[in-house]
Design a protein around this motif. Sequence first.
Motif, PDB file in Angstrom:
ATOM      1  N   LEU A 123      27.443 -31.486 -10.468  1.00  0.00           N
ATOM      2  CA  LEU A 123      26.092 -31.449 -11.020  1.00  0.00           C
ATOM      3  C   LEU A 123      25.110 -30.812 -10.042  1.00  0.00           C
ATOM      4  CD1 LEU A 123      25.465 -34.780 -12.975  1.00  0.00           C
ATOM      5  CD2 LEU A 123      26.096 -32.547 -13.858  1.00  0.00           C
ATOM      6  N   ASP A 124      25.336 -31.036  -8.745  1.00  0.00           N
ATOM      7  CA  ASP A 124      24.465 -30.409  -7.737  1.00  0.00           C
ATOM      8  C   ASP A 124      24.556 -28.892  -7.825  1.00  0.00           C
ATOM      9  OD1 ASP A 124      23.589 -32.836  -6.827  1.00  0.00           O
ATOM     10  OD2 ASP A 124      24.971 -32.937  -5.126  1.00  0.00           O
ATOM     11  N   GLN A 125      25.761 -28.373  -8.020  1.00  0.00           N
ATOM     12  CA  GLN A 125      25.934 -26.924  -8.163  1.00  0.00           C
ATOM     13  C   GLN A 125      25.278 -26.427  -9.455  1.00  0.00           C
ATOM     14  OE1 GLN A 125      30.239 -26.913  -7.921  1.00  0.00           O
ATOM     15  NE2 GLN A 125      30.218 -26.124  -5.813  1.00  0.00           N
ATOM     16  N   LEU A 126      25.460 -27.179 -10.532  1.00  0.00           N
ATOM     17  CA  LEU A 126      24.880 -26.780 -11.819  1.00  0.00           C
ATOM     18  C   LEU A 126      23.356 -26.740 -11.759  1.00  0.00           C
ATOM     19  CD1 LEU A 126      27.086 -28.756 -14.363  1.00  0.00           C
ATOM     20  CD2 LEU A 126      27.026 -26.283 -14.023  1.00  0.00           C
ATOM     21  N   GLU A 127      22.772 -27.640 -10.998  1.00  0.00           N
ATOM     22  CA  GLU A 127      21.318 -27.688 -10.913  1.00  0.00           C
ATOM     23  C   GLU A 127      20.742 -26.363 -10.417  1.00  0.00           C
ATOM     24  OE1 GLU A 127      17.921 -30.899  -9.479  1.00  0.00           O
ATOM     25  OE2 GLU A 127      19.917 -30.954  -8.587  1.00  0.00           O
ATOM     26  N   GLY A 128      21.495 -25.662  -9.561  1.00  0.00           N
ATOM     27  CA  GLY A 128      21.049 -24.370  -9.061  1.00  0.00           C
ATOM     28  C   GLY A 128      21.416 -23.212  -9.964  1.00  0.00           C
ATOM     29  N   LEU A 129      22.320 -23.447 -10.931  1.00  0.00           N
ATOM     30  CA  LEU A 129      22.780 -22.381 -11.827  1.00  0.00           C
ATOM     31  C   LEU A 129      22.064 -22.379 -13.166  1.00  0.00           C
ATOM     32  CD1 LEU A 129      26.641 -22.747 -11.254  1.00  0.00           C
ATOM     33  CD2 LEU A 129      25.149 -20.957 -10.340  1.00  0.00           C
ATOM     34  N   LEU A 130      21.454 -23.510 -13.527  1.00  0.00           N
ATOM     35  CA  LEU A 130      20.802 -23.641 -14.824  1.00  0.00           C
ATOM     36  C   LEU A 130      19.304 -23.334 -14.712  1.00  0.00           C
ATOM     37  CD1 LEU A 130      22.496 -26.981 -15.935  1.00  0.00           C
ATOM     38  CD2 LEU A 130      23.038 -24.678 -16.766  1.00  0.00           C
ATOM     39  N   ASP A 131      18.767 -22.721 -15.747  1.00  0.00           N
ATOM     40  CA  ASP A 131      17.346 -22.386 -15.782  1.00  0.00           C
ATOM     41  C   ASP A 131      16.538 -23.689 -15.823  1.00  0.00           C
ATOM     42  OD1 ASP A 131      14.781 -21.545 -16.332  1.00  0.00           O
ATOM     43  OD2 ASP A 131      15.397 -20.053 -17.810  1.00  0.00           O
ATOM     44  N   PRO A 132      15.722 -23.948 -14.798  1.00  0.00           N
ATOM     45  CA  PRO A 132      14.966 -25.214 -14.751  1.00  0.00           C
ATOM     46  C   PRO A 132      13.894 -25.322 -15.817  1.00  0.00           C
ATOM     47  CG  PRO A 132      14.261 -23.753 -12.997  1.00  0.00           C
ATOM     48  CD  PRO A 132      15.481 -23.118 -13.611  1.00  0.00           C
ATOM     49  N   ARG A 133      13.601 -24.236 -16.513  1.00  0.00           N
ATOM     50  CA  ARG A 133      12.672 -24.323 -17.626  1.00  0.00           C
ATOM     51  C   ARG A 133      13.347 -24.886 -18.862  1.00  0.00           C
ATOM     52  NH1 ARG A 133      10.802 -18.188 -16.822  1.00  0.00           N
ATOM     53  NH2 ARG A 133      13.016 -18.137 -16.367  1.00  0.00           N
ATOM     54  N   LYS A 134      14.690 -24.849 -18.883  1.00  0.00           N
ATOM     55  CA  LYS A 134      15.435 -25.286 -20.060  1.00  0.00           C
ATOM     56  C   LYS A 134      16.219 -26.576 -19.826  1.00  0.00           C
ATOM     57  CE  LYS A 134      15.960 -20.515 -21.625  1.00  0.00           C
ATOM     58  NZ  LYS A 134      16.913 -19.432 -21.949  1.00  0.00           N
ATOM     59  N   PHE A 135      16.543 -26.876 -18.555  1.00  0.00           N
ATOM     60  CA  PHE A 135      17.330 -28.060 -18.239  1.00  0.00           C
ATOM     61  C   PHE A 135      16.658 -28.865 -17.129  1.00  0.00           C
ATOM     62  CE2 PHE A 135      20.293 -25.045 -20.068  1.00  0.00           C
ATOM     63  CZ  PHE A 135      21.068 -25.836 -20.912  1.00  0.00           C
ATOM     64  N   PHE A 136      16.758 -30.189 -17.240  1.00  0.00           N
ATOM     65  CA  PHE A 136      16.130 -31.072 -16.252  1.00  0.00           C
ATOM     66  C   PHE A 136      17.160 -32.066 -15.723  1.00  0.00           C
ATOM     67  CE2 PHE A 136      13.687 -34.676 -14.731  1.00  0.00           C
ATOM     68  CZ  PHE A 136      12.637 -34.061 -14.060  1.00  0.00           C
ATOM     69  N   ARG A 137      17.165 -32.284 -14.409  1.00  0.00           N
ATOM     70  CA  ARG A 137      18.064 -33.260 -13.776  1.00  0.00           C
ATOM     71  C   ARG A 137      17.441 -34.639 -13.931  1.00  0.00           C
ATOM     72  NH1 ARG A 137      21.964 -32.940  -9.463  1.00  0.00           N
ATOM     73  NH2 ARG A 137      23.071 -34.929  -9.483  1.00  0.00           N
ATOM     74  N   LEU A 138      17.959 -35.406 -14.859  1.00  0.00           N
ATOM     75  CA  LEU A 138      17.406 -36.727 -15.148  1.00  0.00           C
ATOM     76  C   LEU A 138      17.700 -37.714 -14.033  1.00  0.00           C
ATOM     77  CD1 LEU A 138      18.408 -37.006 -18.919  1.00  0.00           C
ATOM     78  CD2 LEU A 138      16.159 -36.405 -17.991  1.00  0.00           C
ATOM     79  N   ASN A 139      18.934 -37.691 -13.559  1.00  0.00           N
ATOM     80  CA  ASN A 139      19.352 -38.569 -12.466  1.00  0.00           C
ATOM     81  C   ASN A 139      20.642 -38.014 -11.877  1.00  0.00           C
ATOM     82  OD1 ASN A 139      21.422 -39.371 -14.272  1.00  0.00           O
ATOM     83  ND2 ASN A 139      20.202 -41.096 -15.022  1.00  0.00           N
TER      84      ASN A 139
END
Length: 250
Positions: A185-201
């Motif tokens: 998930l840490d890797q995905l957080e940098g690969l996903l557009d933060p305008r479209k996806f949010f790290r809830l926890n």
Amino acid sequence: MKVLIIEDERHAVRRLEGLIALELPQATITSGLDSIESAVEWLGSEIAPDLIFCDIQLADGLSFEIFEKVKVRSPIIFTTAYDQYAIRAFKLNSIDYLLKPIDPKELILALEKFKEMRVGQALDLAQLKSLLQAELKEYKSRFMVKIGEKIQSVPTEEGAFFFSEERVTFLQHDSGRKFVLDYTLDQLEGLLDPRKFFRLNRKYIASFAAISEIHTYSNSRLKIKLKDCPDNDILVSREKVGALKEWLDG
């Protein structure tokens, strides 16, 4: 005082004209320039205005091209629809930048800064372009997943949410199916557009469309319900609540 507006959205032009008229009632406002081409032509033939409001993204490209093609000494306030993830460093190079829809209070602050600014302060266009391009980097558009003996490509936009379970990361498709991914998930957080996806926890990254319910919870936290997710205890920490609300409101 002469003010020039370079903007390709008519409703944005009208709003900005109204706000400027309130704060600078003696100003003469010129608008109607909605492209790089028209702005270059105007600036090359008219007397320089005292202040320019310029949208960053015009129909025919980034407005920085204007200032590469014609020498402009006028101070500039950039306007942009990009959210909190973009262009934070513009304040170092221009008077200011304003997020659309423009907040009247933010406009007042920008105009106050303009009044204090020394005339002829140069813009570092190369730095501005590099900063913008870095913020608007390409995010992952698809994931390769294994289905039995087959390998299939799944568009990122079809991912409702991503989650971790027993050290395995899954992509939950908006159809309800889930696929194993070779990312943390840490890797995905940098690969996903933060305008479209949010790290809830630490266990979940969700798209806006996947969030079906939001409830207040103890200690100023929030409880989230995701579509097609059996986990009813997805909590957002107090520290992340503000950022989540800002993201949802974006």
